[in-house]
Design a protein around this motif. Structure first.
Motif, PDB file in Angstrom:
ATOM      1  N   TRP A 249      -1.346  -5.081   1.565  1.00 43.26           N
ATOM      2  CA  TRP A 249      -2.467  -5.101   0.621  1.00 43.26           C
ATOM      3  C   TRP A 249      -3.648  -4.302   1.158  1.00 43.26           C
ATOM      4  CZ3 TRP A 249      -3.948  -5.764  -4.131  1.00 43.26           C
ATOM      5  CH2 TRP A 249      -5.261  -6.093  -4.436  1.00 43.26           C
ATOM      6  N   TYR A 308      -5.042  -1.024  -1.105  1.00 45.88           N
ATOM      7  CA  TYR A 308      -5.196  -1.643  -2.418  1.00 45.88           C
ATOM      8  C   TYR A 308      -6.428  -2.543  -2.464  1.00 45.88           C
ATOM      9  CZ  TYR A 308      -0.390  -0.035  -2.997  1.00 45.88           C
ATOM     10  OH  TYR A 308       0.742   0.740  -3.069  1.00 45.88           O
ATOM     11  N   ARG A 311      -9.438  -0.408  -3.170  1.00 49.37           N
ATOM     12  CA  ARG A 311      -9.461   0.036  -4.562  1.00 49.37           C
ATOM     13  C   ARG A 311      -9.915  -1.093  -5.481  1.00 49.37           C
ATOM     14  NH1 ARG A 311      -6.993   4.690  -6.165  1.00 49.37           N
ATOM     15  NH2 ARG A 311      -6.678   3.754  -8.216  1.00 49.37           N
ATOM     16  N   GLN A 312      -9.470  -2.307  -5.197  1.00 49.97           N
ATOM     17  CA  GLN A 312      -9.888  -3.413  -6.045  1.00 49.97           C
ATOM     18  C   GLN A 312     -11.377  -3.704  -5.890  1.00 49.97           C
ATOM     19  OE1 GLN A 312      -8.658  -7.526  -5.196  1.00 49.97           O
ATOM     20  NE2 GLN A 312      -7.749  -7.564  -7.242  1.00 49.97           N
ATOM     21  N   ARG A 313     -11.883  -3.618  -4.668  1.00 48.91           N
ATOM     22  CA  ARG A 313     -13.324  -3.839  -4.469  1.00 48.91           C
ATOM     23  C   ARG A 313     -14.155  -2.769  -5.164  1.00 48.91           C
ATOM     24  NH1 ARG A 313     -11.540  -5.181   0.865  1.00 48.91           N
ATOM     25  NH2 ARG A 313     -12.029  -3.055   1.550  1.00 48.91           N
ATOM     26  N   VAL A 318      -5.006  -1.029  -9.194  1.00 50.37           N
ATOM     27  CA  VAL A 318      -4.017  -0.965  -8.118  1.00 50.37           C
ATOM     28  C   VAL A 318      -2.604  -0.900  -8.680  1.00 50.37           C
ATOM     29  CG1 VAL A 318      -5.504  -2.178  -6.507  1.00 50.37           C
ATOM     30  CG2 VAL A 318      -3.933  -3.485  -7.943  1.00 50.37           C
TER      31      VAL A 318
END
Length: 374
Positions: A249, A308, A311-313, A318
Motif C-alpha cells: 500500500w 497508493y 495518491r490517496q492522501r 488508486v
C-alpha cells in the motif's frame, strides 16, 4: 440529377401498434449518375422504434424471452422469434461500429481522465479452437463527471485500441488532458494503451492487487497445527501477511519481497514433523503455491506499483472500483452467470457492443458528480 415520381407501391411496415400497409412512392432519377442518397436507398420493413426496442430487450435478456415480452406488452405487434431479435442485435451493433469517430459529447474539455481497462471471457460455441472468447471492457471517468464504457470481443475488432481512443474523445480529451490508466498487469492491455497514445506508464490496479493478498490471508487462517513449531509459525505468518499488505500500500516493493521470503521460510515448519494427512497438509500446500505465484507476480509488475497511500492522501484515485462491476453488468449477467450460453465471436461482440452503448446513453441522463475510484 433530377428526381421524378414513377409510381406507387404498397409496403407492409412492422410497428409496435401492428402491421401498417402504406403507399410508398417510387422515385426515378434522371441525368448524371451520382451516389444514391438516403432518400432513395434502403427498404426498411419496420419502424425505428420497433427495431430499437427489440435490440434493447435482446441486449438485456435472452432472445426468446425478448420476443415473448414484446408480444405480451404489445399484442398487436409481432415480437417475431429469437432469430428476429438476433438480427436486430446484429443490425444495431453494425450501426454502432460503422459510426465514425465523432467529436466529444461535451464541450468542456476534461483536465484529467481515469481509465480502467480489463478483459473477461465468455464461453465459445465452436467445436474446435478456443473454448472461450476474450472480451475487452473498460470505463473512463472524467473530472467533469462524464463516464464512458467500452466493450467488444477482441477477435472481432480490427483495432481494439480504437475503442479506447473513441472513449477518451467522448470524455473530452485534448492535448493537455492527463490520462491515468489502470490495468491488472496484462501486457496486451498495455499495448492497446500505447496505441491509443497514452504514453504515461499505467498503474497496477490496487483492488486487484489487494484481492491477491486477501486470498493469501484467508488461506493462512486455515492452516492446521500439529507441533509446537507450527503453533509458533502460524501467527507469525499472519503478521507477515499484514505487513505485506501495508508495504504494498505504501509502495515499498523491496520490503514486500522480503516479507514474501520470510513467509516462505515460516512455511518450512509445516514440512517437518510427523506425517500429515491430506486434509491437514492441503492448506499449507495451497498457501505455499499462492505465495510463490504472488512473488512472481510482484517481480513482474514491480515497475507499475506506486505509493497508493500517497495518491490517496492527495485525493488521487488508486484504482477503478467499477471495473469489476462493469464485467458483471456488461458481460457476466447476460452471457455467463444467469444464462449458461455459448456464443460465436460475432454474437458475443454484438451483444457486448449494444449493451455498452445503451449503458452510455443511460449515463448521459444521470451523469456522475464524483469520480468512481477506490
Amino acid at each position: 440529377p433530377t428526381v421524378r415520381l414513377k409510381d406507387y407501391r404498397l409496403r407492409r411496415i412492422q410497428s409496435l401498434h401492428g402491421t401498417l400497409t402504406i403507399r410508398v412512392p417510387r422515385l426515378m432519377r434522371t441525368g448524371r449518375v451520382e451516389p444514391v442518397s438516403p432518400l432513395l436507398a434502403g427498404s426498411a420493413r419496420s419502424t425505428a422504434e420497433y427495431r430499437l426496442l427489440l435490440a434493447r430487450l435482446g441486449a438485456w435478456m435472452s432472445f426468446r424471452a425478448a420476443a415473448g415480452l414484446v408480444e405480451e406488452l404489445f399484442p398487436q405487434a409481432s415480437g417475431g422469434c429469437a432469430d428476429t431479435v438476433r438480427r436486430r442485435i446484429f443490425d444495431e451493433a453494425e450501426r454502432i461500429s460503422a459510426r465514425p469517430l465523432g467529436k466529444a459529447r461535451t464541450e468542456t474539455p476534461a483536465r484529467s481522465i481515469d481509465l480502467g481497462v480489463a478483459t473477461t471471457f465468455v464461453r465459445s460455441c465452436a467445436t474446435r479452437g478456443p473454448r472461450h472468447h476474450e472480451v475487452l471492457i473498460g470505463i473512463g471517468v472524467a473530472d467533469n463527471g462524464r463516464s464512458h464504457r467500452i466493450g467488444g470481443a477482441i477477435a472481432a475488432l480490427e483495432m481494439p485500441a480504437d475503442l479506447i481512443v473513441d472513449a477518451l474523445r467522448q470524455l473530452g480529451r485534448h492535448d493537455a488532458t492527463a490520462v491515468t490508466a489502470f490495468t491488472d498487469g496484462d501486457k496486451m492491455l498495455r499495448r492497446y494503451l500505447l496505441r491509443a497514445n497514452i504514453e504515461e506508464r499505467p498503474v497496477l490496479d490496487w483492488p486487484h492487487l489487494a484481492r491477491r493478498v486477501q486470498v493469501a490471508k484467508t488461506t493462512a487462517k486455515g492452516l492446521r497445527v500439529l507441533t509446537e513449531r507450527e503453533y509458533r509459525a502460524r501467527p507469525a505468518i499472519g503478521r507477515l501477511l499484514d505487513s505485506l499488505h501495508w508495504r504494498l500500500w505504501n509502495g515499498q516493493t523491496d520490503r514486500a519481497r522480503d516479507a514474501l521470503v520470510q513467509i516462505e521460510r515460516r512455511l518450512r515448519a509445516f514440512d517437518a514433523g510427523r506425517a500429515r494427512s491430506g486434509r491437514t497438509a492441503a492448506p499449507a500446500r495451497r498457501l505455499r503455491t499462492a505465495i510463490g505465484n504472488f512473488a512472481d507476480y510482484i517481480n513482474g509488475q514491480s515497475s507499475y506499483l506506486v505509493d497508493y497511500a500517497r495518491r490517496q492522501r492527495a485525493a488521487q484515485p488508486v484504482g477503478t472500483s467499477t471495473s469489476e462491476g462493469l464485467a458483471n453488468a456488461l458481460v457476466n449477467r447476460r452471457m455467463n452467470k444467469l444464462q449458461q450460453m455459448r456464443w460465436s465471436t460475432a454474437g458475443a461482440h454484438a451483444v457486448v457492443t449494444v449493451r455498452a452503448n445503451f449503458m452510455n446513453q443511460a449515463s448521459l441522463k444521470t451523469p456522475t458528480t464524483n469520480r468512481q475510484a477506490a
